[in-house]
Design a protein around this motif. Structure first.
Motif, mmCIF file in Angstrom:
data_model
loop_
_atom_site.group_PDB
_atom_site.id
_atom_site.type_symbol
_atom_site.label_atom_id
_atom_site.label_comp_id
_atom_site.label_asym_id
_atom_site.label_seq_id
_atom_site.Cartn_x
_atom_site.Cartn_y
_atom_site.Cartn_z
ATOM 1 N N VAL A 160 0.836 -1.209 0.000
ATOM 2 C CA VAL A 160 0.000 0.000 0.000
ATOM 3 C C VAL A 160 0.868 1.257 0.000
ATOM 4 O O VAL A 160 0.654 2.181 -0.796
ATOM 5 C CB VAL A 160 -0.957 0.015 1.216
ATOM 6 N N GLY A 161 1.876 1.304 0.879
ATOM 7 C CA GLY A 161 2.748 2.467 0.961
ATOM 8 C C GLY A 161 3.511 2.712 -0.327
ATOM 9 O O GLY A 161 3.583 3.856 -0.812
ATOM 10 N N THR A 162 4.057 1.655 -0.901
ATOM 11 C CA THR A 162 4.833 1.782 -2.141
ATOM 12 C C THR A 162 3.945 2.142 -3.323
ATOM 13 O O THR A 162 4.312 2.962 -4.176
ATOM 14 C CB THR A 162 5.589 0.472 -2.436
ATOM 15 N N PHE A 163 2.763 1.534 -3.367
ATOM 16 C CA PHE A 163 1.812 1.826 -4.444
ATOM 17 C C PHE A 163 1.418 3.299 -4.444
ATOM 18 O O PHE A 163 1.414 3.955 -5.494
ATOM 19 C CB PHE A 163 0.562 0.951 -4.289
ATOM 20 N N LEU A 164 1.093 3.834 -3.276
ATOM 21 C CA LEU A 164 0.719 5.251 -3.180
ATOM 22 C C LEU A 164 1.892 6.153 -3.558
ATOM 23 O O LEU A 164 1.712 7.186 -4.212
ATOM 24 C CB LEU A 164 0.254 5.574 -1.754
ATOM 25 N N GLN A 165 3.087 5.762 -3.150
ATOM 26 C CA GLN A 165 4.291 6.554 -3.442
ATOM 27 C C GLN A 165 4.485 6.740 -4.948
ATOM 28 O O GLN A 165 4.787 7.847 -5.420
ATOM 29 C CB GLN A 165 5.514 5.845 -2.850
ATOM 30 N N TYR A 166 4.288 5.657 -5.696
ATOM 31 C CA TYR A 166 4.606 5.691 -7.120
ATOM 32 C C TYR A 166 3.403 5.898 -8.047
ATOM 33 O O TYR A 166 3.571 5.924 -9.264
ATOM 34 C CB TYR A 166 5.351 4.423 -7.516
ATOM 35 N N THR A 167 2.210 6.032 -7.496
ATOM 36 C CA THR A 167 1.035 6.344 -8.326
ATOM 37 C C THR A 167 0.488 7.725 -7.976
ATOM 38 O O THR A 167 0.340 8.581 -8.848
ATOM 39 C CB THR A 167 -0.077 5.297 -8.142
ATOM 40 N N LEU A 168 0.240 7.942 -6.700
ATOM 41 C CA LEU A 168 -0.385 9.192 -6.254
ATOM 42 C C LEU A 168 0.551 10.389 -6.382
ATOM 43 O O LEU A 168 0.165 11.443 -6.910
ATOM 44 C CB LEU A 168 -0.852 9.039 -4.803
ATOM 45 N N MET A 169 1.797 10.247 -5.917
ATOM 46 C CA MET A 169 2.690 11.410 -5.841
ATOM 47 C C MET A 169 3.067 12.002 -7.207
ATOM 48 O O MET A 169 3.029 13.221 -7.380
ATOM 49 C CB MET A 169 3.930 11.057 -5.020
ATOM 50 N N PHE A 203 -8.774 3.898 6.147
ATOM 51 C CA PHE A 203 -9.857 3.197 5.450
ATOM 52 C C PHE A 203 -9.608 1.688 5.443
ATOM 53 O O PHE A 203 -10.535 0.890 5.547
ATOM 54 C CB PHE A 203 -9.967 3.726 4.016
ATOM 55 N N LEU A 204 -8.336 1.310 5.317
ATOM 56 C CA LEU A 204 -7.965 -0.113 5.292
ATOM 57 C C LEU A 204 -7.819 -0.695 6.702
ATOM 58 O O LEU A 204 -7.428 -1.853 6.866
ATOM 59 C CB LEU A 204 -6.659 -0.290 4.517
ATOM 60 N N LYS A 205 -8.108 0.143 7.718
ATOM 61 C CA LYS A 205 -8.108 -0.268 9.129
ATOM 62 C C LYS A 205 -6.736 -0.741 9.606
ATOM 63 O O LYS A 205 -6.618 -1.699 10.376
ATOM 64 C CB LYS A 205 -9.162 -1.353 9.360
ATOM 65 N N PHE A 206 -5.698 -0.057 9.153
ATOM 66 C CA PHE A 206 -4.350 -0.327 9.633
ATOM 67 C C PHE A 206 -4.204 0.278 11.032
ATOM 68 O O PHE A 206 -4.894 1.244 11.368
ATOM 69 C CB PHE A 206 -3.297 0.287 8.716
ATOM 70 N N PRO A 207 -3.307 -0.259 11.863
ATOM 71 C CA PRO A 207 -3.061 0.326 13.190
ATOM 72 C C PRO A 207 -2.595 1.776 13.083
ATOM 73 O O PRO A 207 -2.059 2.191 12.051
ATOM 74 C CB PRO A 207 -1.953 -0.565 13.767
ATOM 75 N N GLU A 208 -2.776 2.537 14.162
ATOM 76 C CA GLU A 208 -2.450 3.961 14.154
ATOM 77 C C GLU A 208 -0.985 4.224 13.801
ATOM 78 O O GLU A 208 -0.674 5.140 13.037
ATOM 79 C CB GLU A 208 -2.763 4.571 15.523
ATOM 80 N N ASP A 209 -0.063 3.429 14.368
ATOM 81 C CA ASP A 209 1.355 3.670 14.074
ATOM 82 C C ASP A 209 1.682 3.396 12.611
ATOM 83 O O ASP A 209 2.551 4.042 12.017
ATOM 84 C CB ASP A 209 2.245 2.836 14.998
ATOM 85 N N VAL A 210 0.951 2.452 11.992
ATOM 86 C CA VAL A 210 1.145 2.138 10.576
ATOM 87 C C VAL A 210 0.588 3.273 9.707
ATOM 88 O O VAL A 210 1.195 3.652 8.696
ATOM 89 C CB VAL A 210 0.471 0.800 10.204
ATOM 90 N N LYS A 247 6.712 8.709 16.849
ATOM 91 C CA LYS A 247 6.249 7.474 17.497
ATOM 92 C C LYS A 247 5.435 6.629 16.523
ATOM 93 O O LYS A 247 4.402 6.042 16.878
ATOM 94 C CB LYS A 247 5.435 7.790 18.756
ATOM 95 N N ALA A 248 5.901 6.583 15.282
ATOM 96 C CA ALA A 248 5.283 5.729 14.268
ATOM 97 C C ALA A 248 5.973 4.366 14.308
ATOM 98 O O ALA A 248 6.672 4.035 15.263
ATOM 99 C CB ALA A 248 5.407 6.384 12.895
ATOM 100 N N ASN A 249 5.772 3.572 13.242
ATOM 101 C CA ASN A 249 6.338 2.220 13.178
ATOM 102 C C ASN A 249 7.688 2.293 12.461
ATOM 103 O O ASN A 249 7.750 2.278 11.232
ATOM 104 C CB ASN A 249 5.361 1.296 12.435
ATOM 105 N N LEU A 250 8.776 2.374 13.230
ATOM 106 C CA LEU A 250 10.105 2.581 12.653
ATOM 107 C C LEU A 250 10.548 1.429 11.746
ATOM 108 O O LEU A 250 11.061 1.685 10.649
ATOM 109 C CB LEU A 250 11.129 2.834 13.754
ATOM 110 N N PRO A 251 10.388 0.152 12.148
ATOM 111 C CA PRO A 251 10.789 -0.940 11.235
ATOM 112 C C PRO A 251 10.061 -0.869 9.892
ATOM 113 O O PRO A 251 10.658 -1.122 8.844
ATOM 114 C CB PRO A 251 10.401 -2.208 12.005
ATOM 115 N N LEU A 252 8.767 -0.515 9.929
ATOM 116 C CA LEU A 252 7.996 -0.392 8.691
ATOM 117 C C LEU A 252 8.523 0.780 7.857
ATOM 118 O O LEU A 252 8.631 0.680 6.639
ATOM 119 C CB LEU A 252 6.511 -0.184 9.000
ATOM 120 N N SER A 253 8.852 1.882 8.513
ATOM 121 C CA SER A 253 9.394 3.052 7.824
ATOM 122 C C SER A 253 10.689 2.696 7.102
ATOM 123 O O SER A 253 10.886 3.054 5.936
ATOM 124 C CB SER A 253 9.648 4.192 8.819
#
Length: 262
Positions: free
Chosen positions: A27-36, A201-208, A77-83
């Motif tokens: 989801v993160g990568t898709f938005l990065q390379y389509t939306l931006m 919308f996809l109900k990911f956790p807050e840090d995600v 205080k987000a999800n550092l490993p995911l970042s």
């Protein structure tokens, strides 16, 4: 140099984490390379930017997540490993996707040699990252002192790059107008907001949600500057240089909002 420093901070265990939550990464990568890149193009057209600034915005929007995003994720205080995982994935994919997107959105403005763009991106991104990983694996603890200072080192290098861009454009600064600044701010804000809303919308956790918002909204403006200078012109590099300054301001606001939010 910045990518080399990034490679030296990557642990093998970080690469393994990429596969633990593939949905978040996709989801993160898709938005990065389509939306931006789409936002960069649409906003620039609506604000009637010059062809040079439009191309600069397209290049900026086509770049992967910024190297500073990991620090912002940590402080927010987000999800550092995911970042870290998202930065690695989007950066490695930039070898192909960044030149391809620049070609798709910019071909009506100027003749674009996609092959040379890919070669340049490969040597700016892929080679130093894997060299950094190699150095880390071979020398292990001996490079820890450098790794501890690598974020500071990267900021110094990026600050130097920004200084060079503004110096080269001393005669072009009068061509900058409020629409260019507005385009950069809106692009960054819509990227952050969209990343958060889609994740919610996809109900990911807050840090995600925070992490994806940061990764989508923050661009690797250093790459944008490099590609602009090597393949186009110094004035095309201005949007990426200005973004390097602006995203530090928006990051401070995000950090304050999210750390104080109950």
């Amino acid at each position: 140099l910045v990518m080399l420093a990034m490679g030296m901070t990557i642990e093998v265990k970080d690469l393994k984490k990429i596969f633990k939550n593939p949905k978040w990464i996709i989801v993160g990568t898709f938005l990065q390379y389509t939306l931006m890149p789409l936002l960069a193009f649409v906003i620039s057209m609506l604000l009637e930017l010059s062809d040079e600034f439009l191309l600069g915005m397209i290049i900026l929007g086509s770049c992967p997540g910024g190297t500073a995003s990991n620090v912002i994720a940590y402080l927010s205080k987000a999800n550092l490993p995911l970042s870290i995982s998202l930065t690695i994935v989007s950066t490695l994919l930039s070898f192909v996707l960044t030149p391809l997107l620049i070609f798709i959105y910019g071909k009506q403005l100027i003749d674009i040699d996609i092959k040379n763009l890919m070669i340049t991106t490969f040597f700016i991104i892929i080679v130093p990252i894997f060299l950094g990983i190699f150095i880390k694996q071979v020398f292990k603890n001996k490079v820890n002192i450098f790794i501890n200072y690598s974020p500071f080192f990267s900021q110094i290098i990026i600050a130097f790059i920004i200084g060079v861009i503004f110096s080269l454009n001393a005669n072009n600064l009068q061509e900058m107008n409020h629409n260019l600044f507005l385009a950069i701010i809106i692009h960054n804000m819509l990227g952050i907001t969209s990343g958060y809303i889609v994740s919610k919308f996809l109900k990911f956790p807050e840090d995600v949600r925070k992490t994806i918002a940061i990764e989508v909204g923050m661009q690797n403006s250093g790459l944008g500057v490099s590609l602009s200078l090597i393949h186009f012109s110094k004035i095309v590099a201005l949007p990426s240089a200005i973004f390097s300054l602006w995203h530090n301001i928006s990051a401070i606001v995000l950090i304050n909002v999210w750390t104080k939010k109950k």
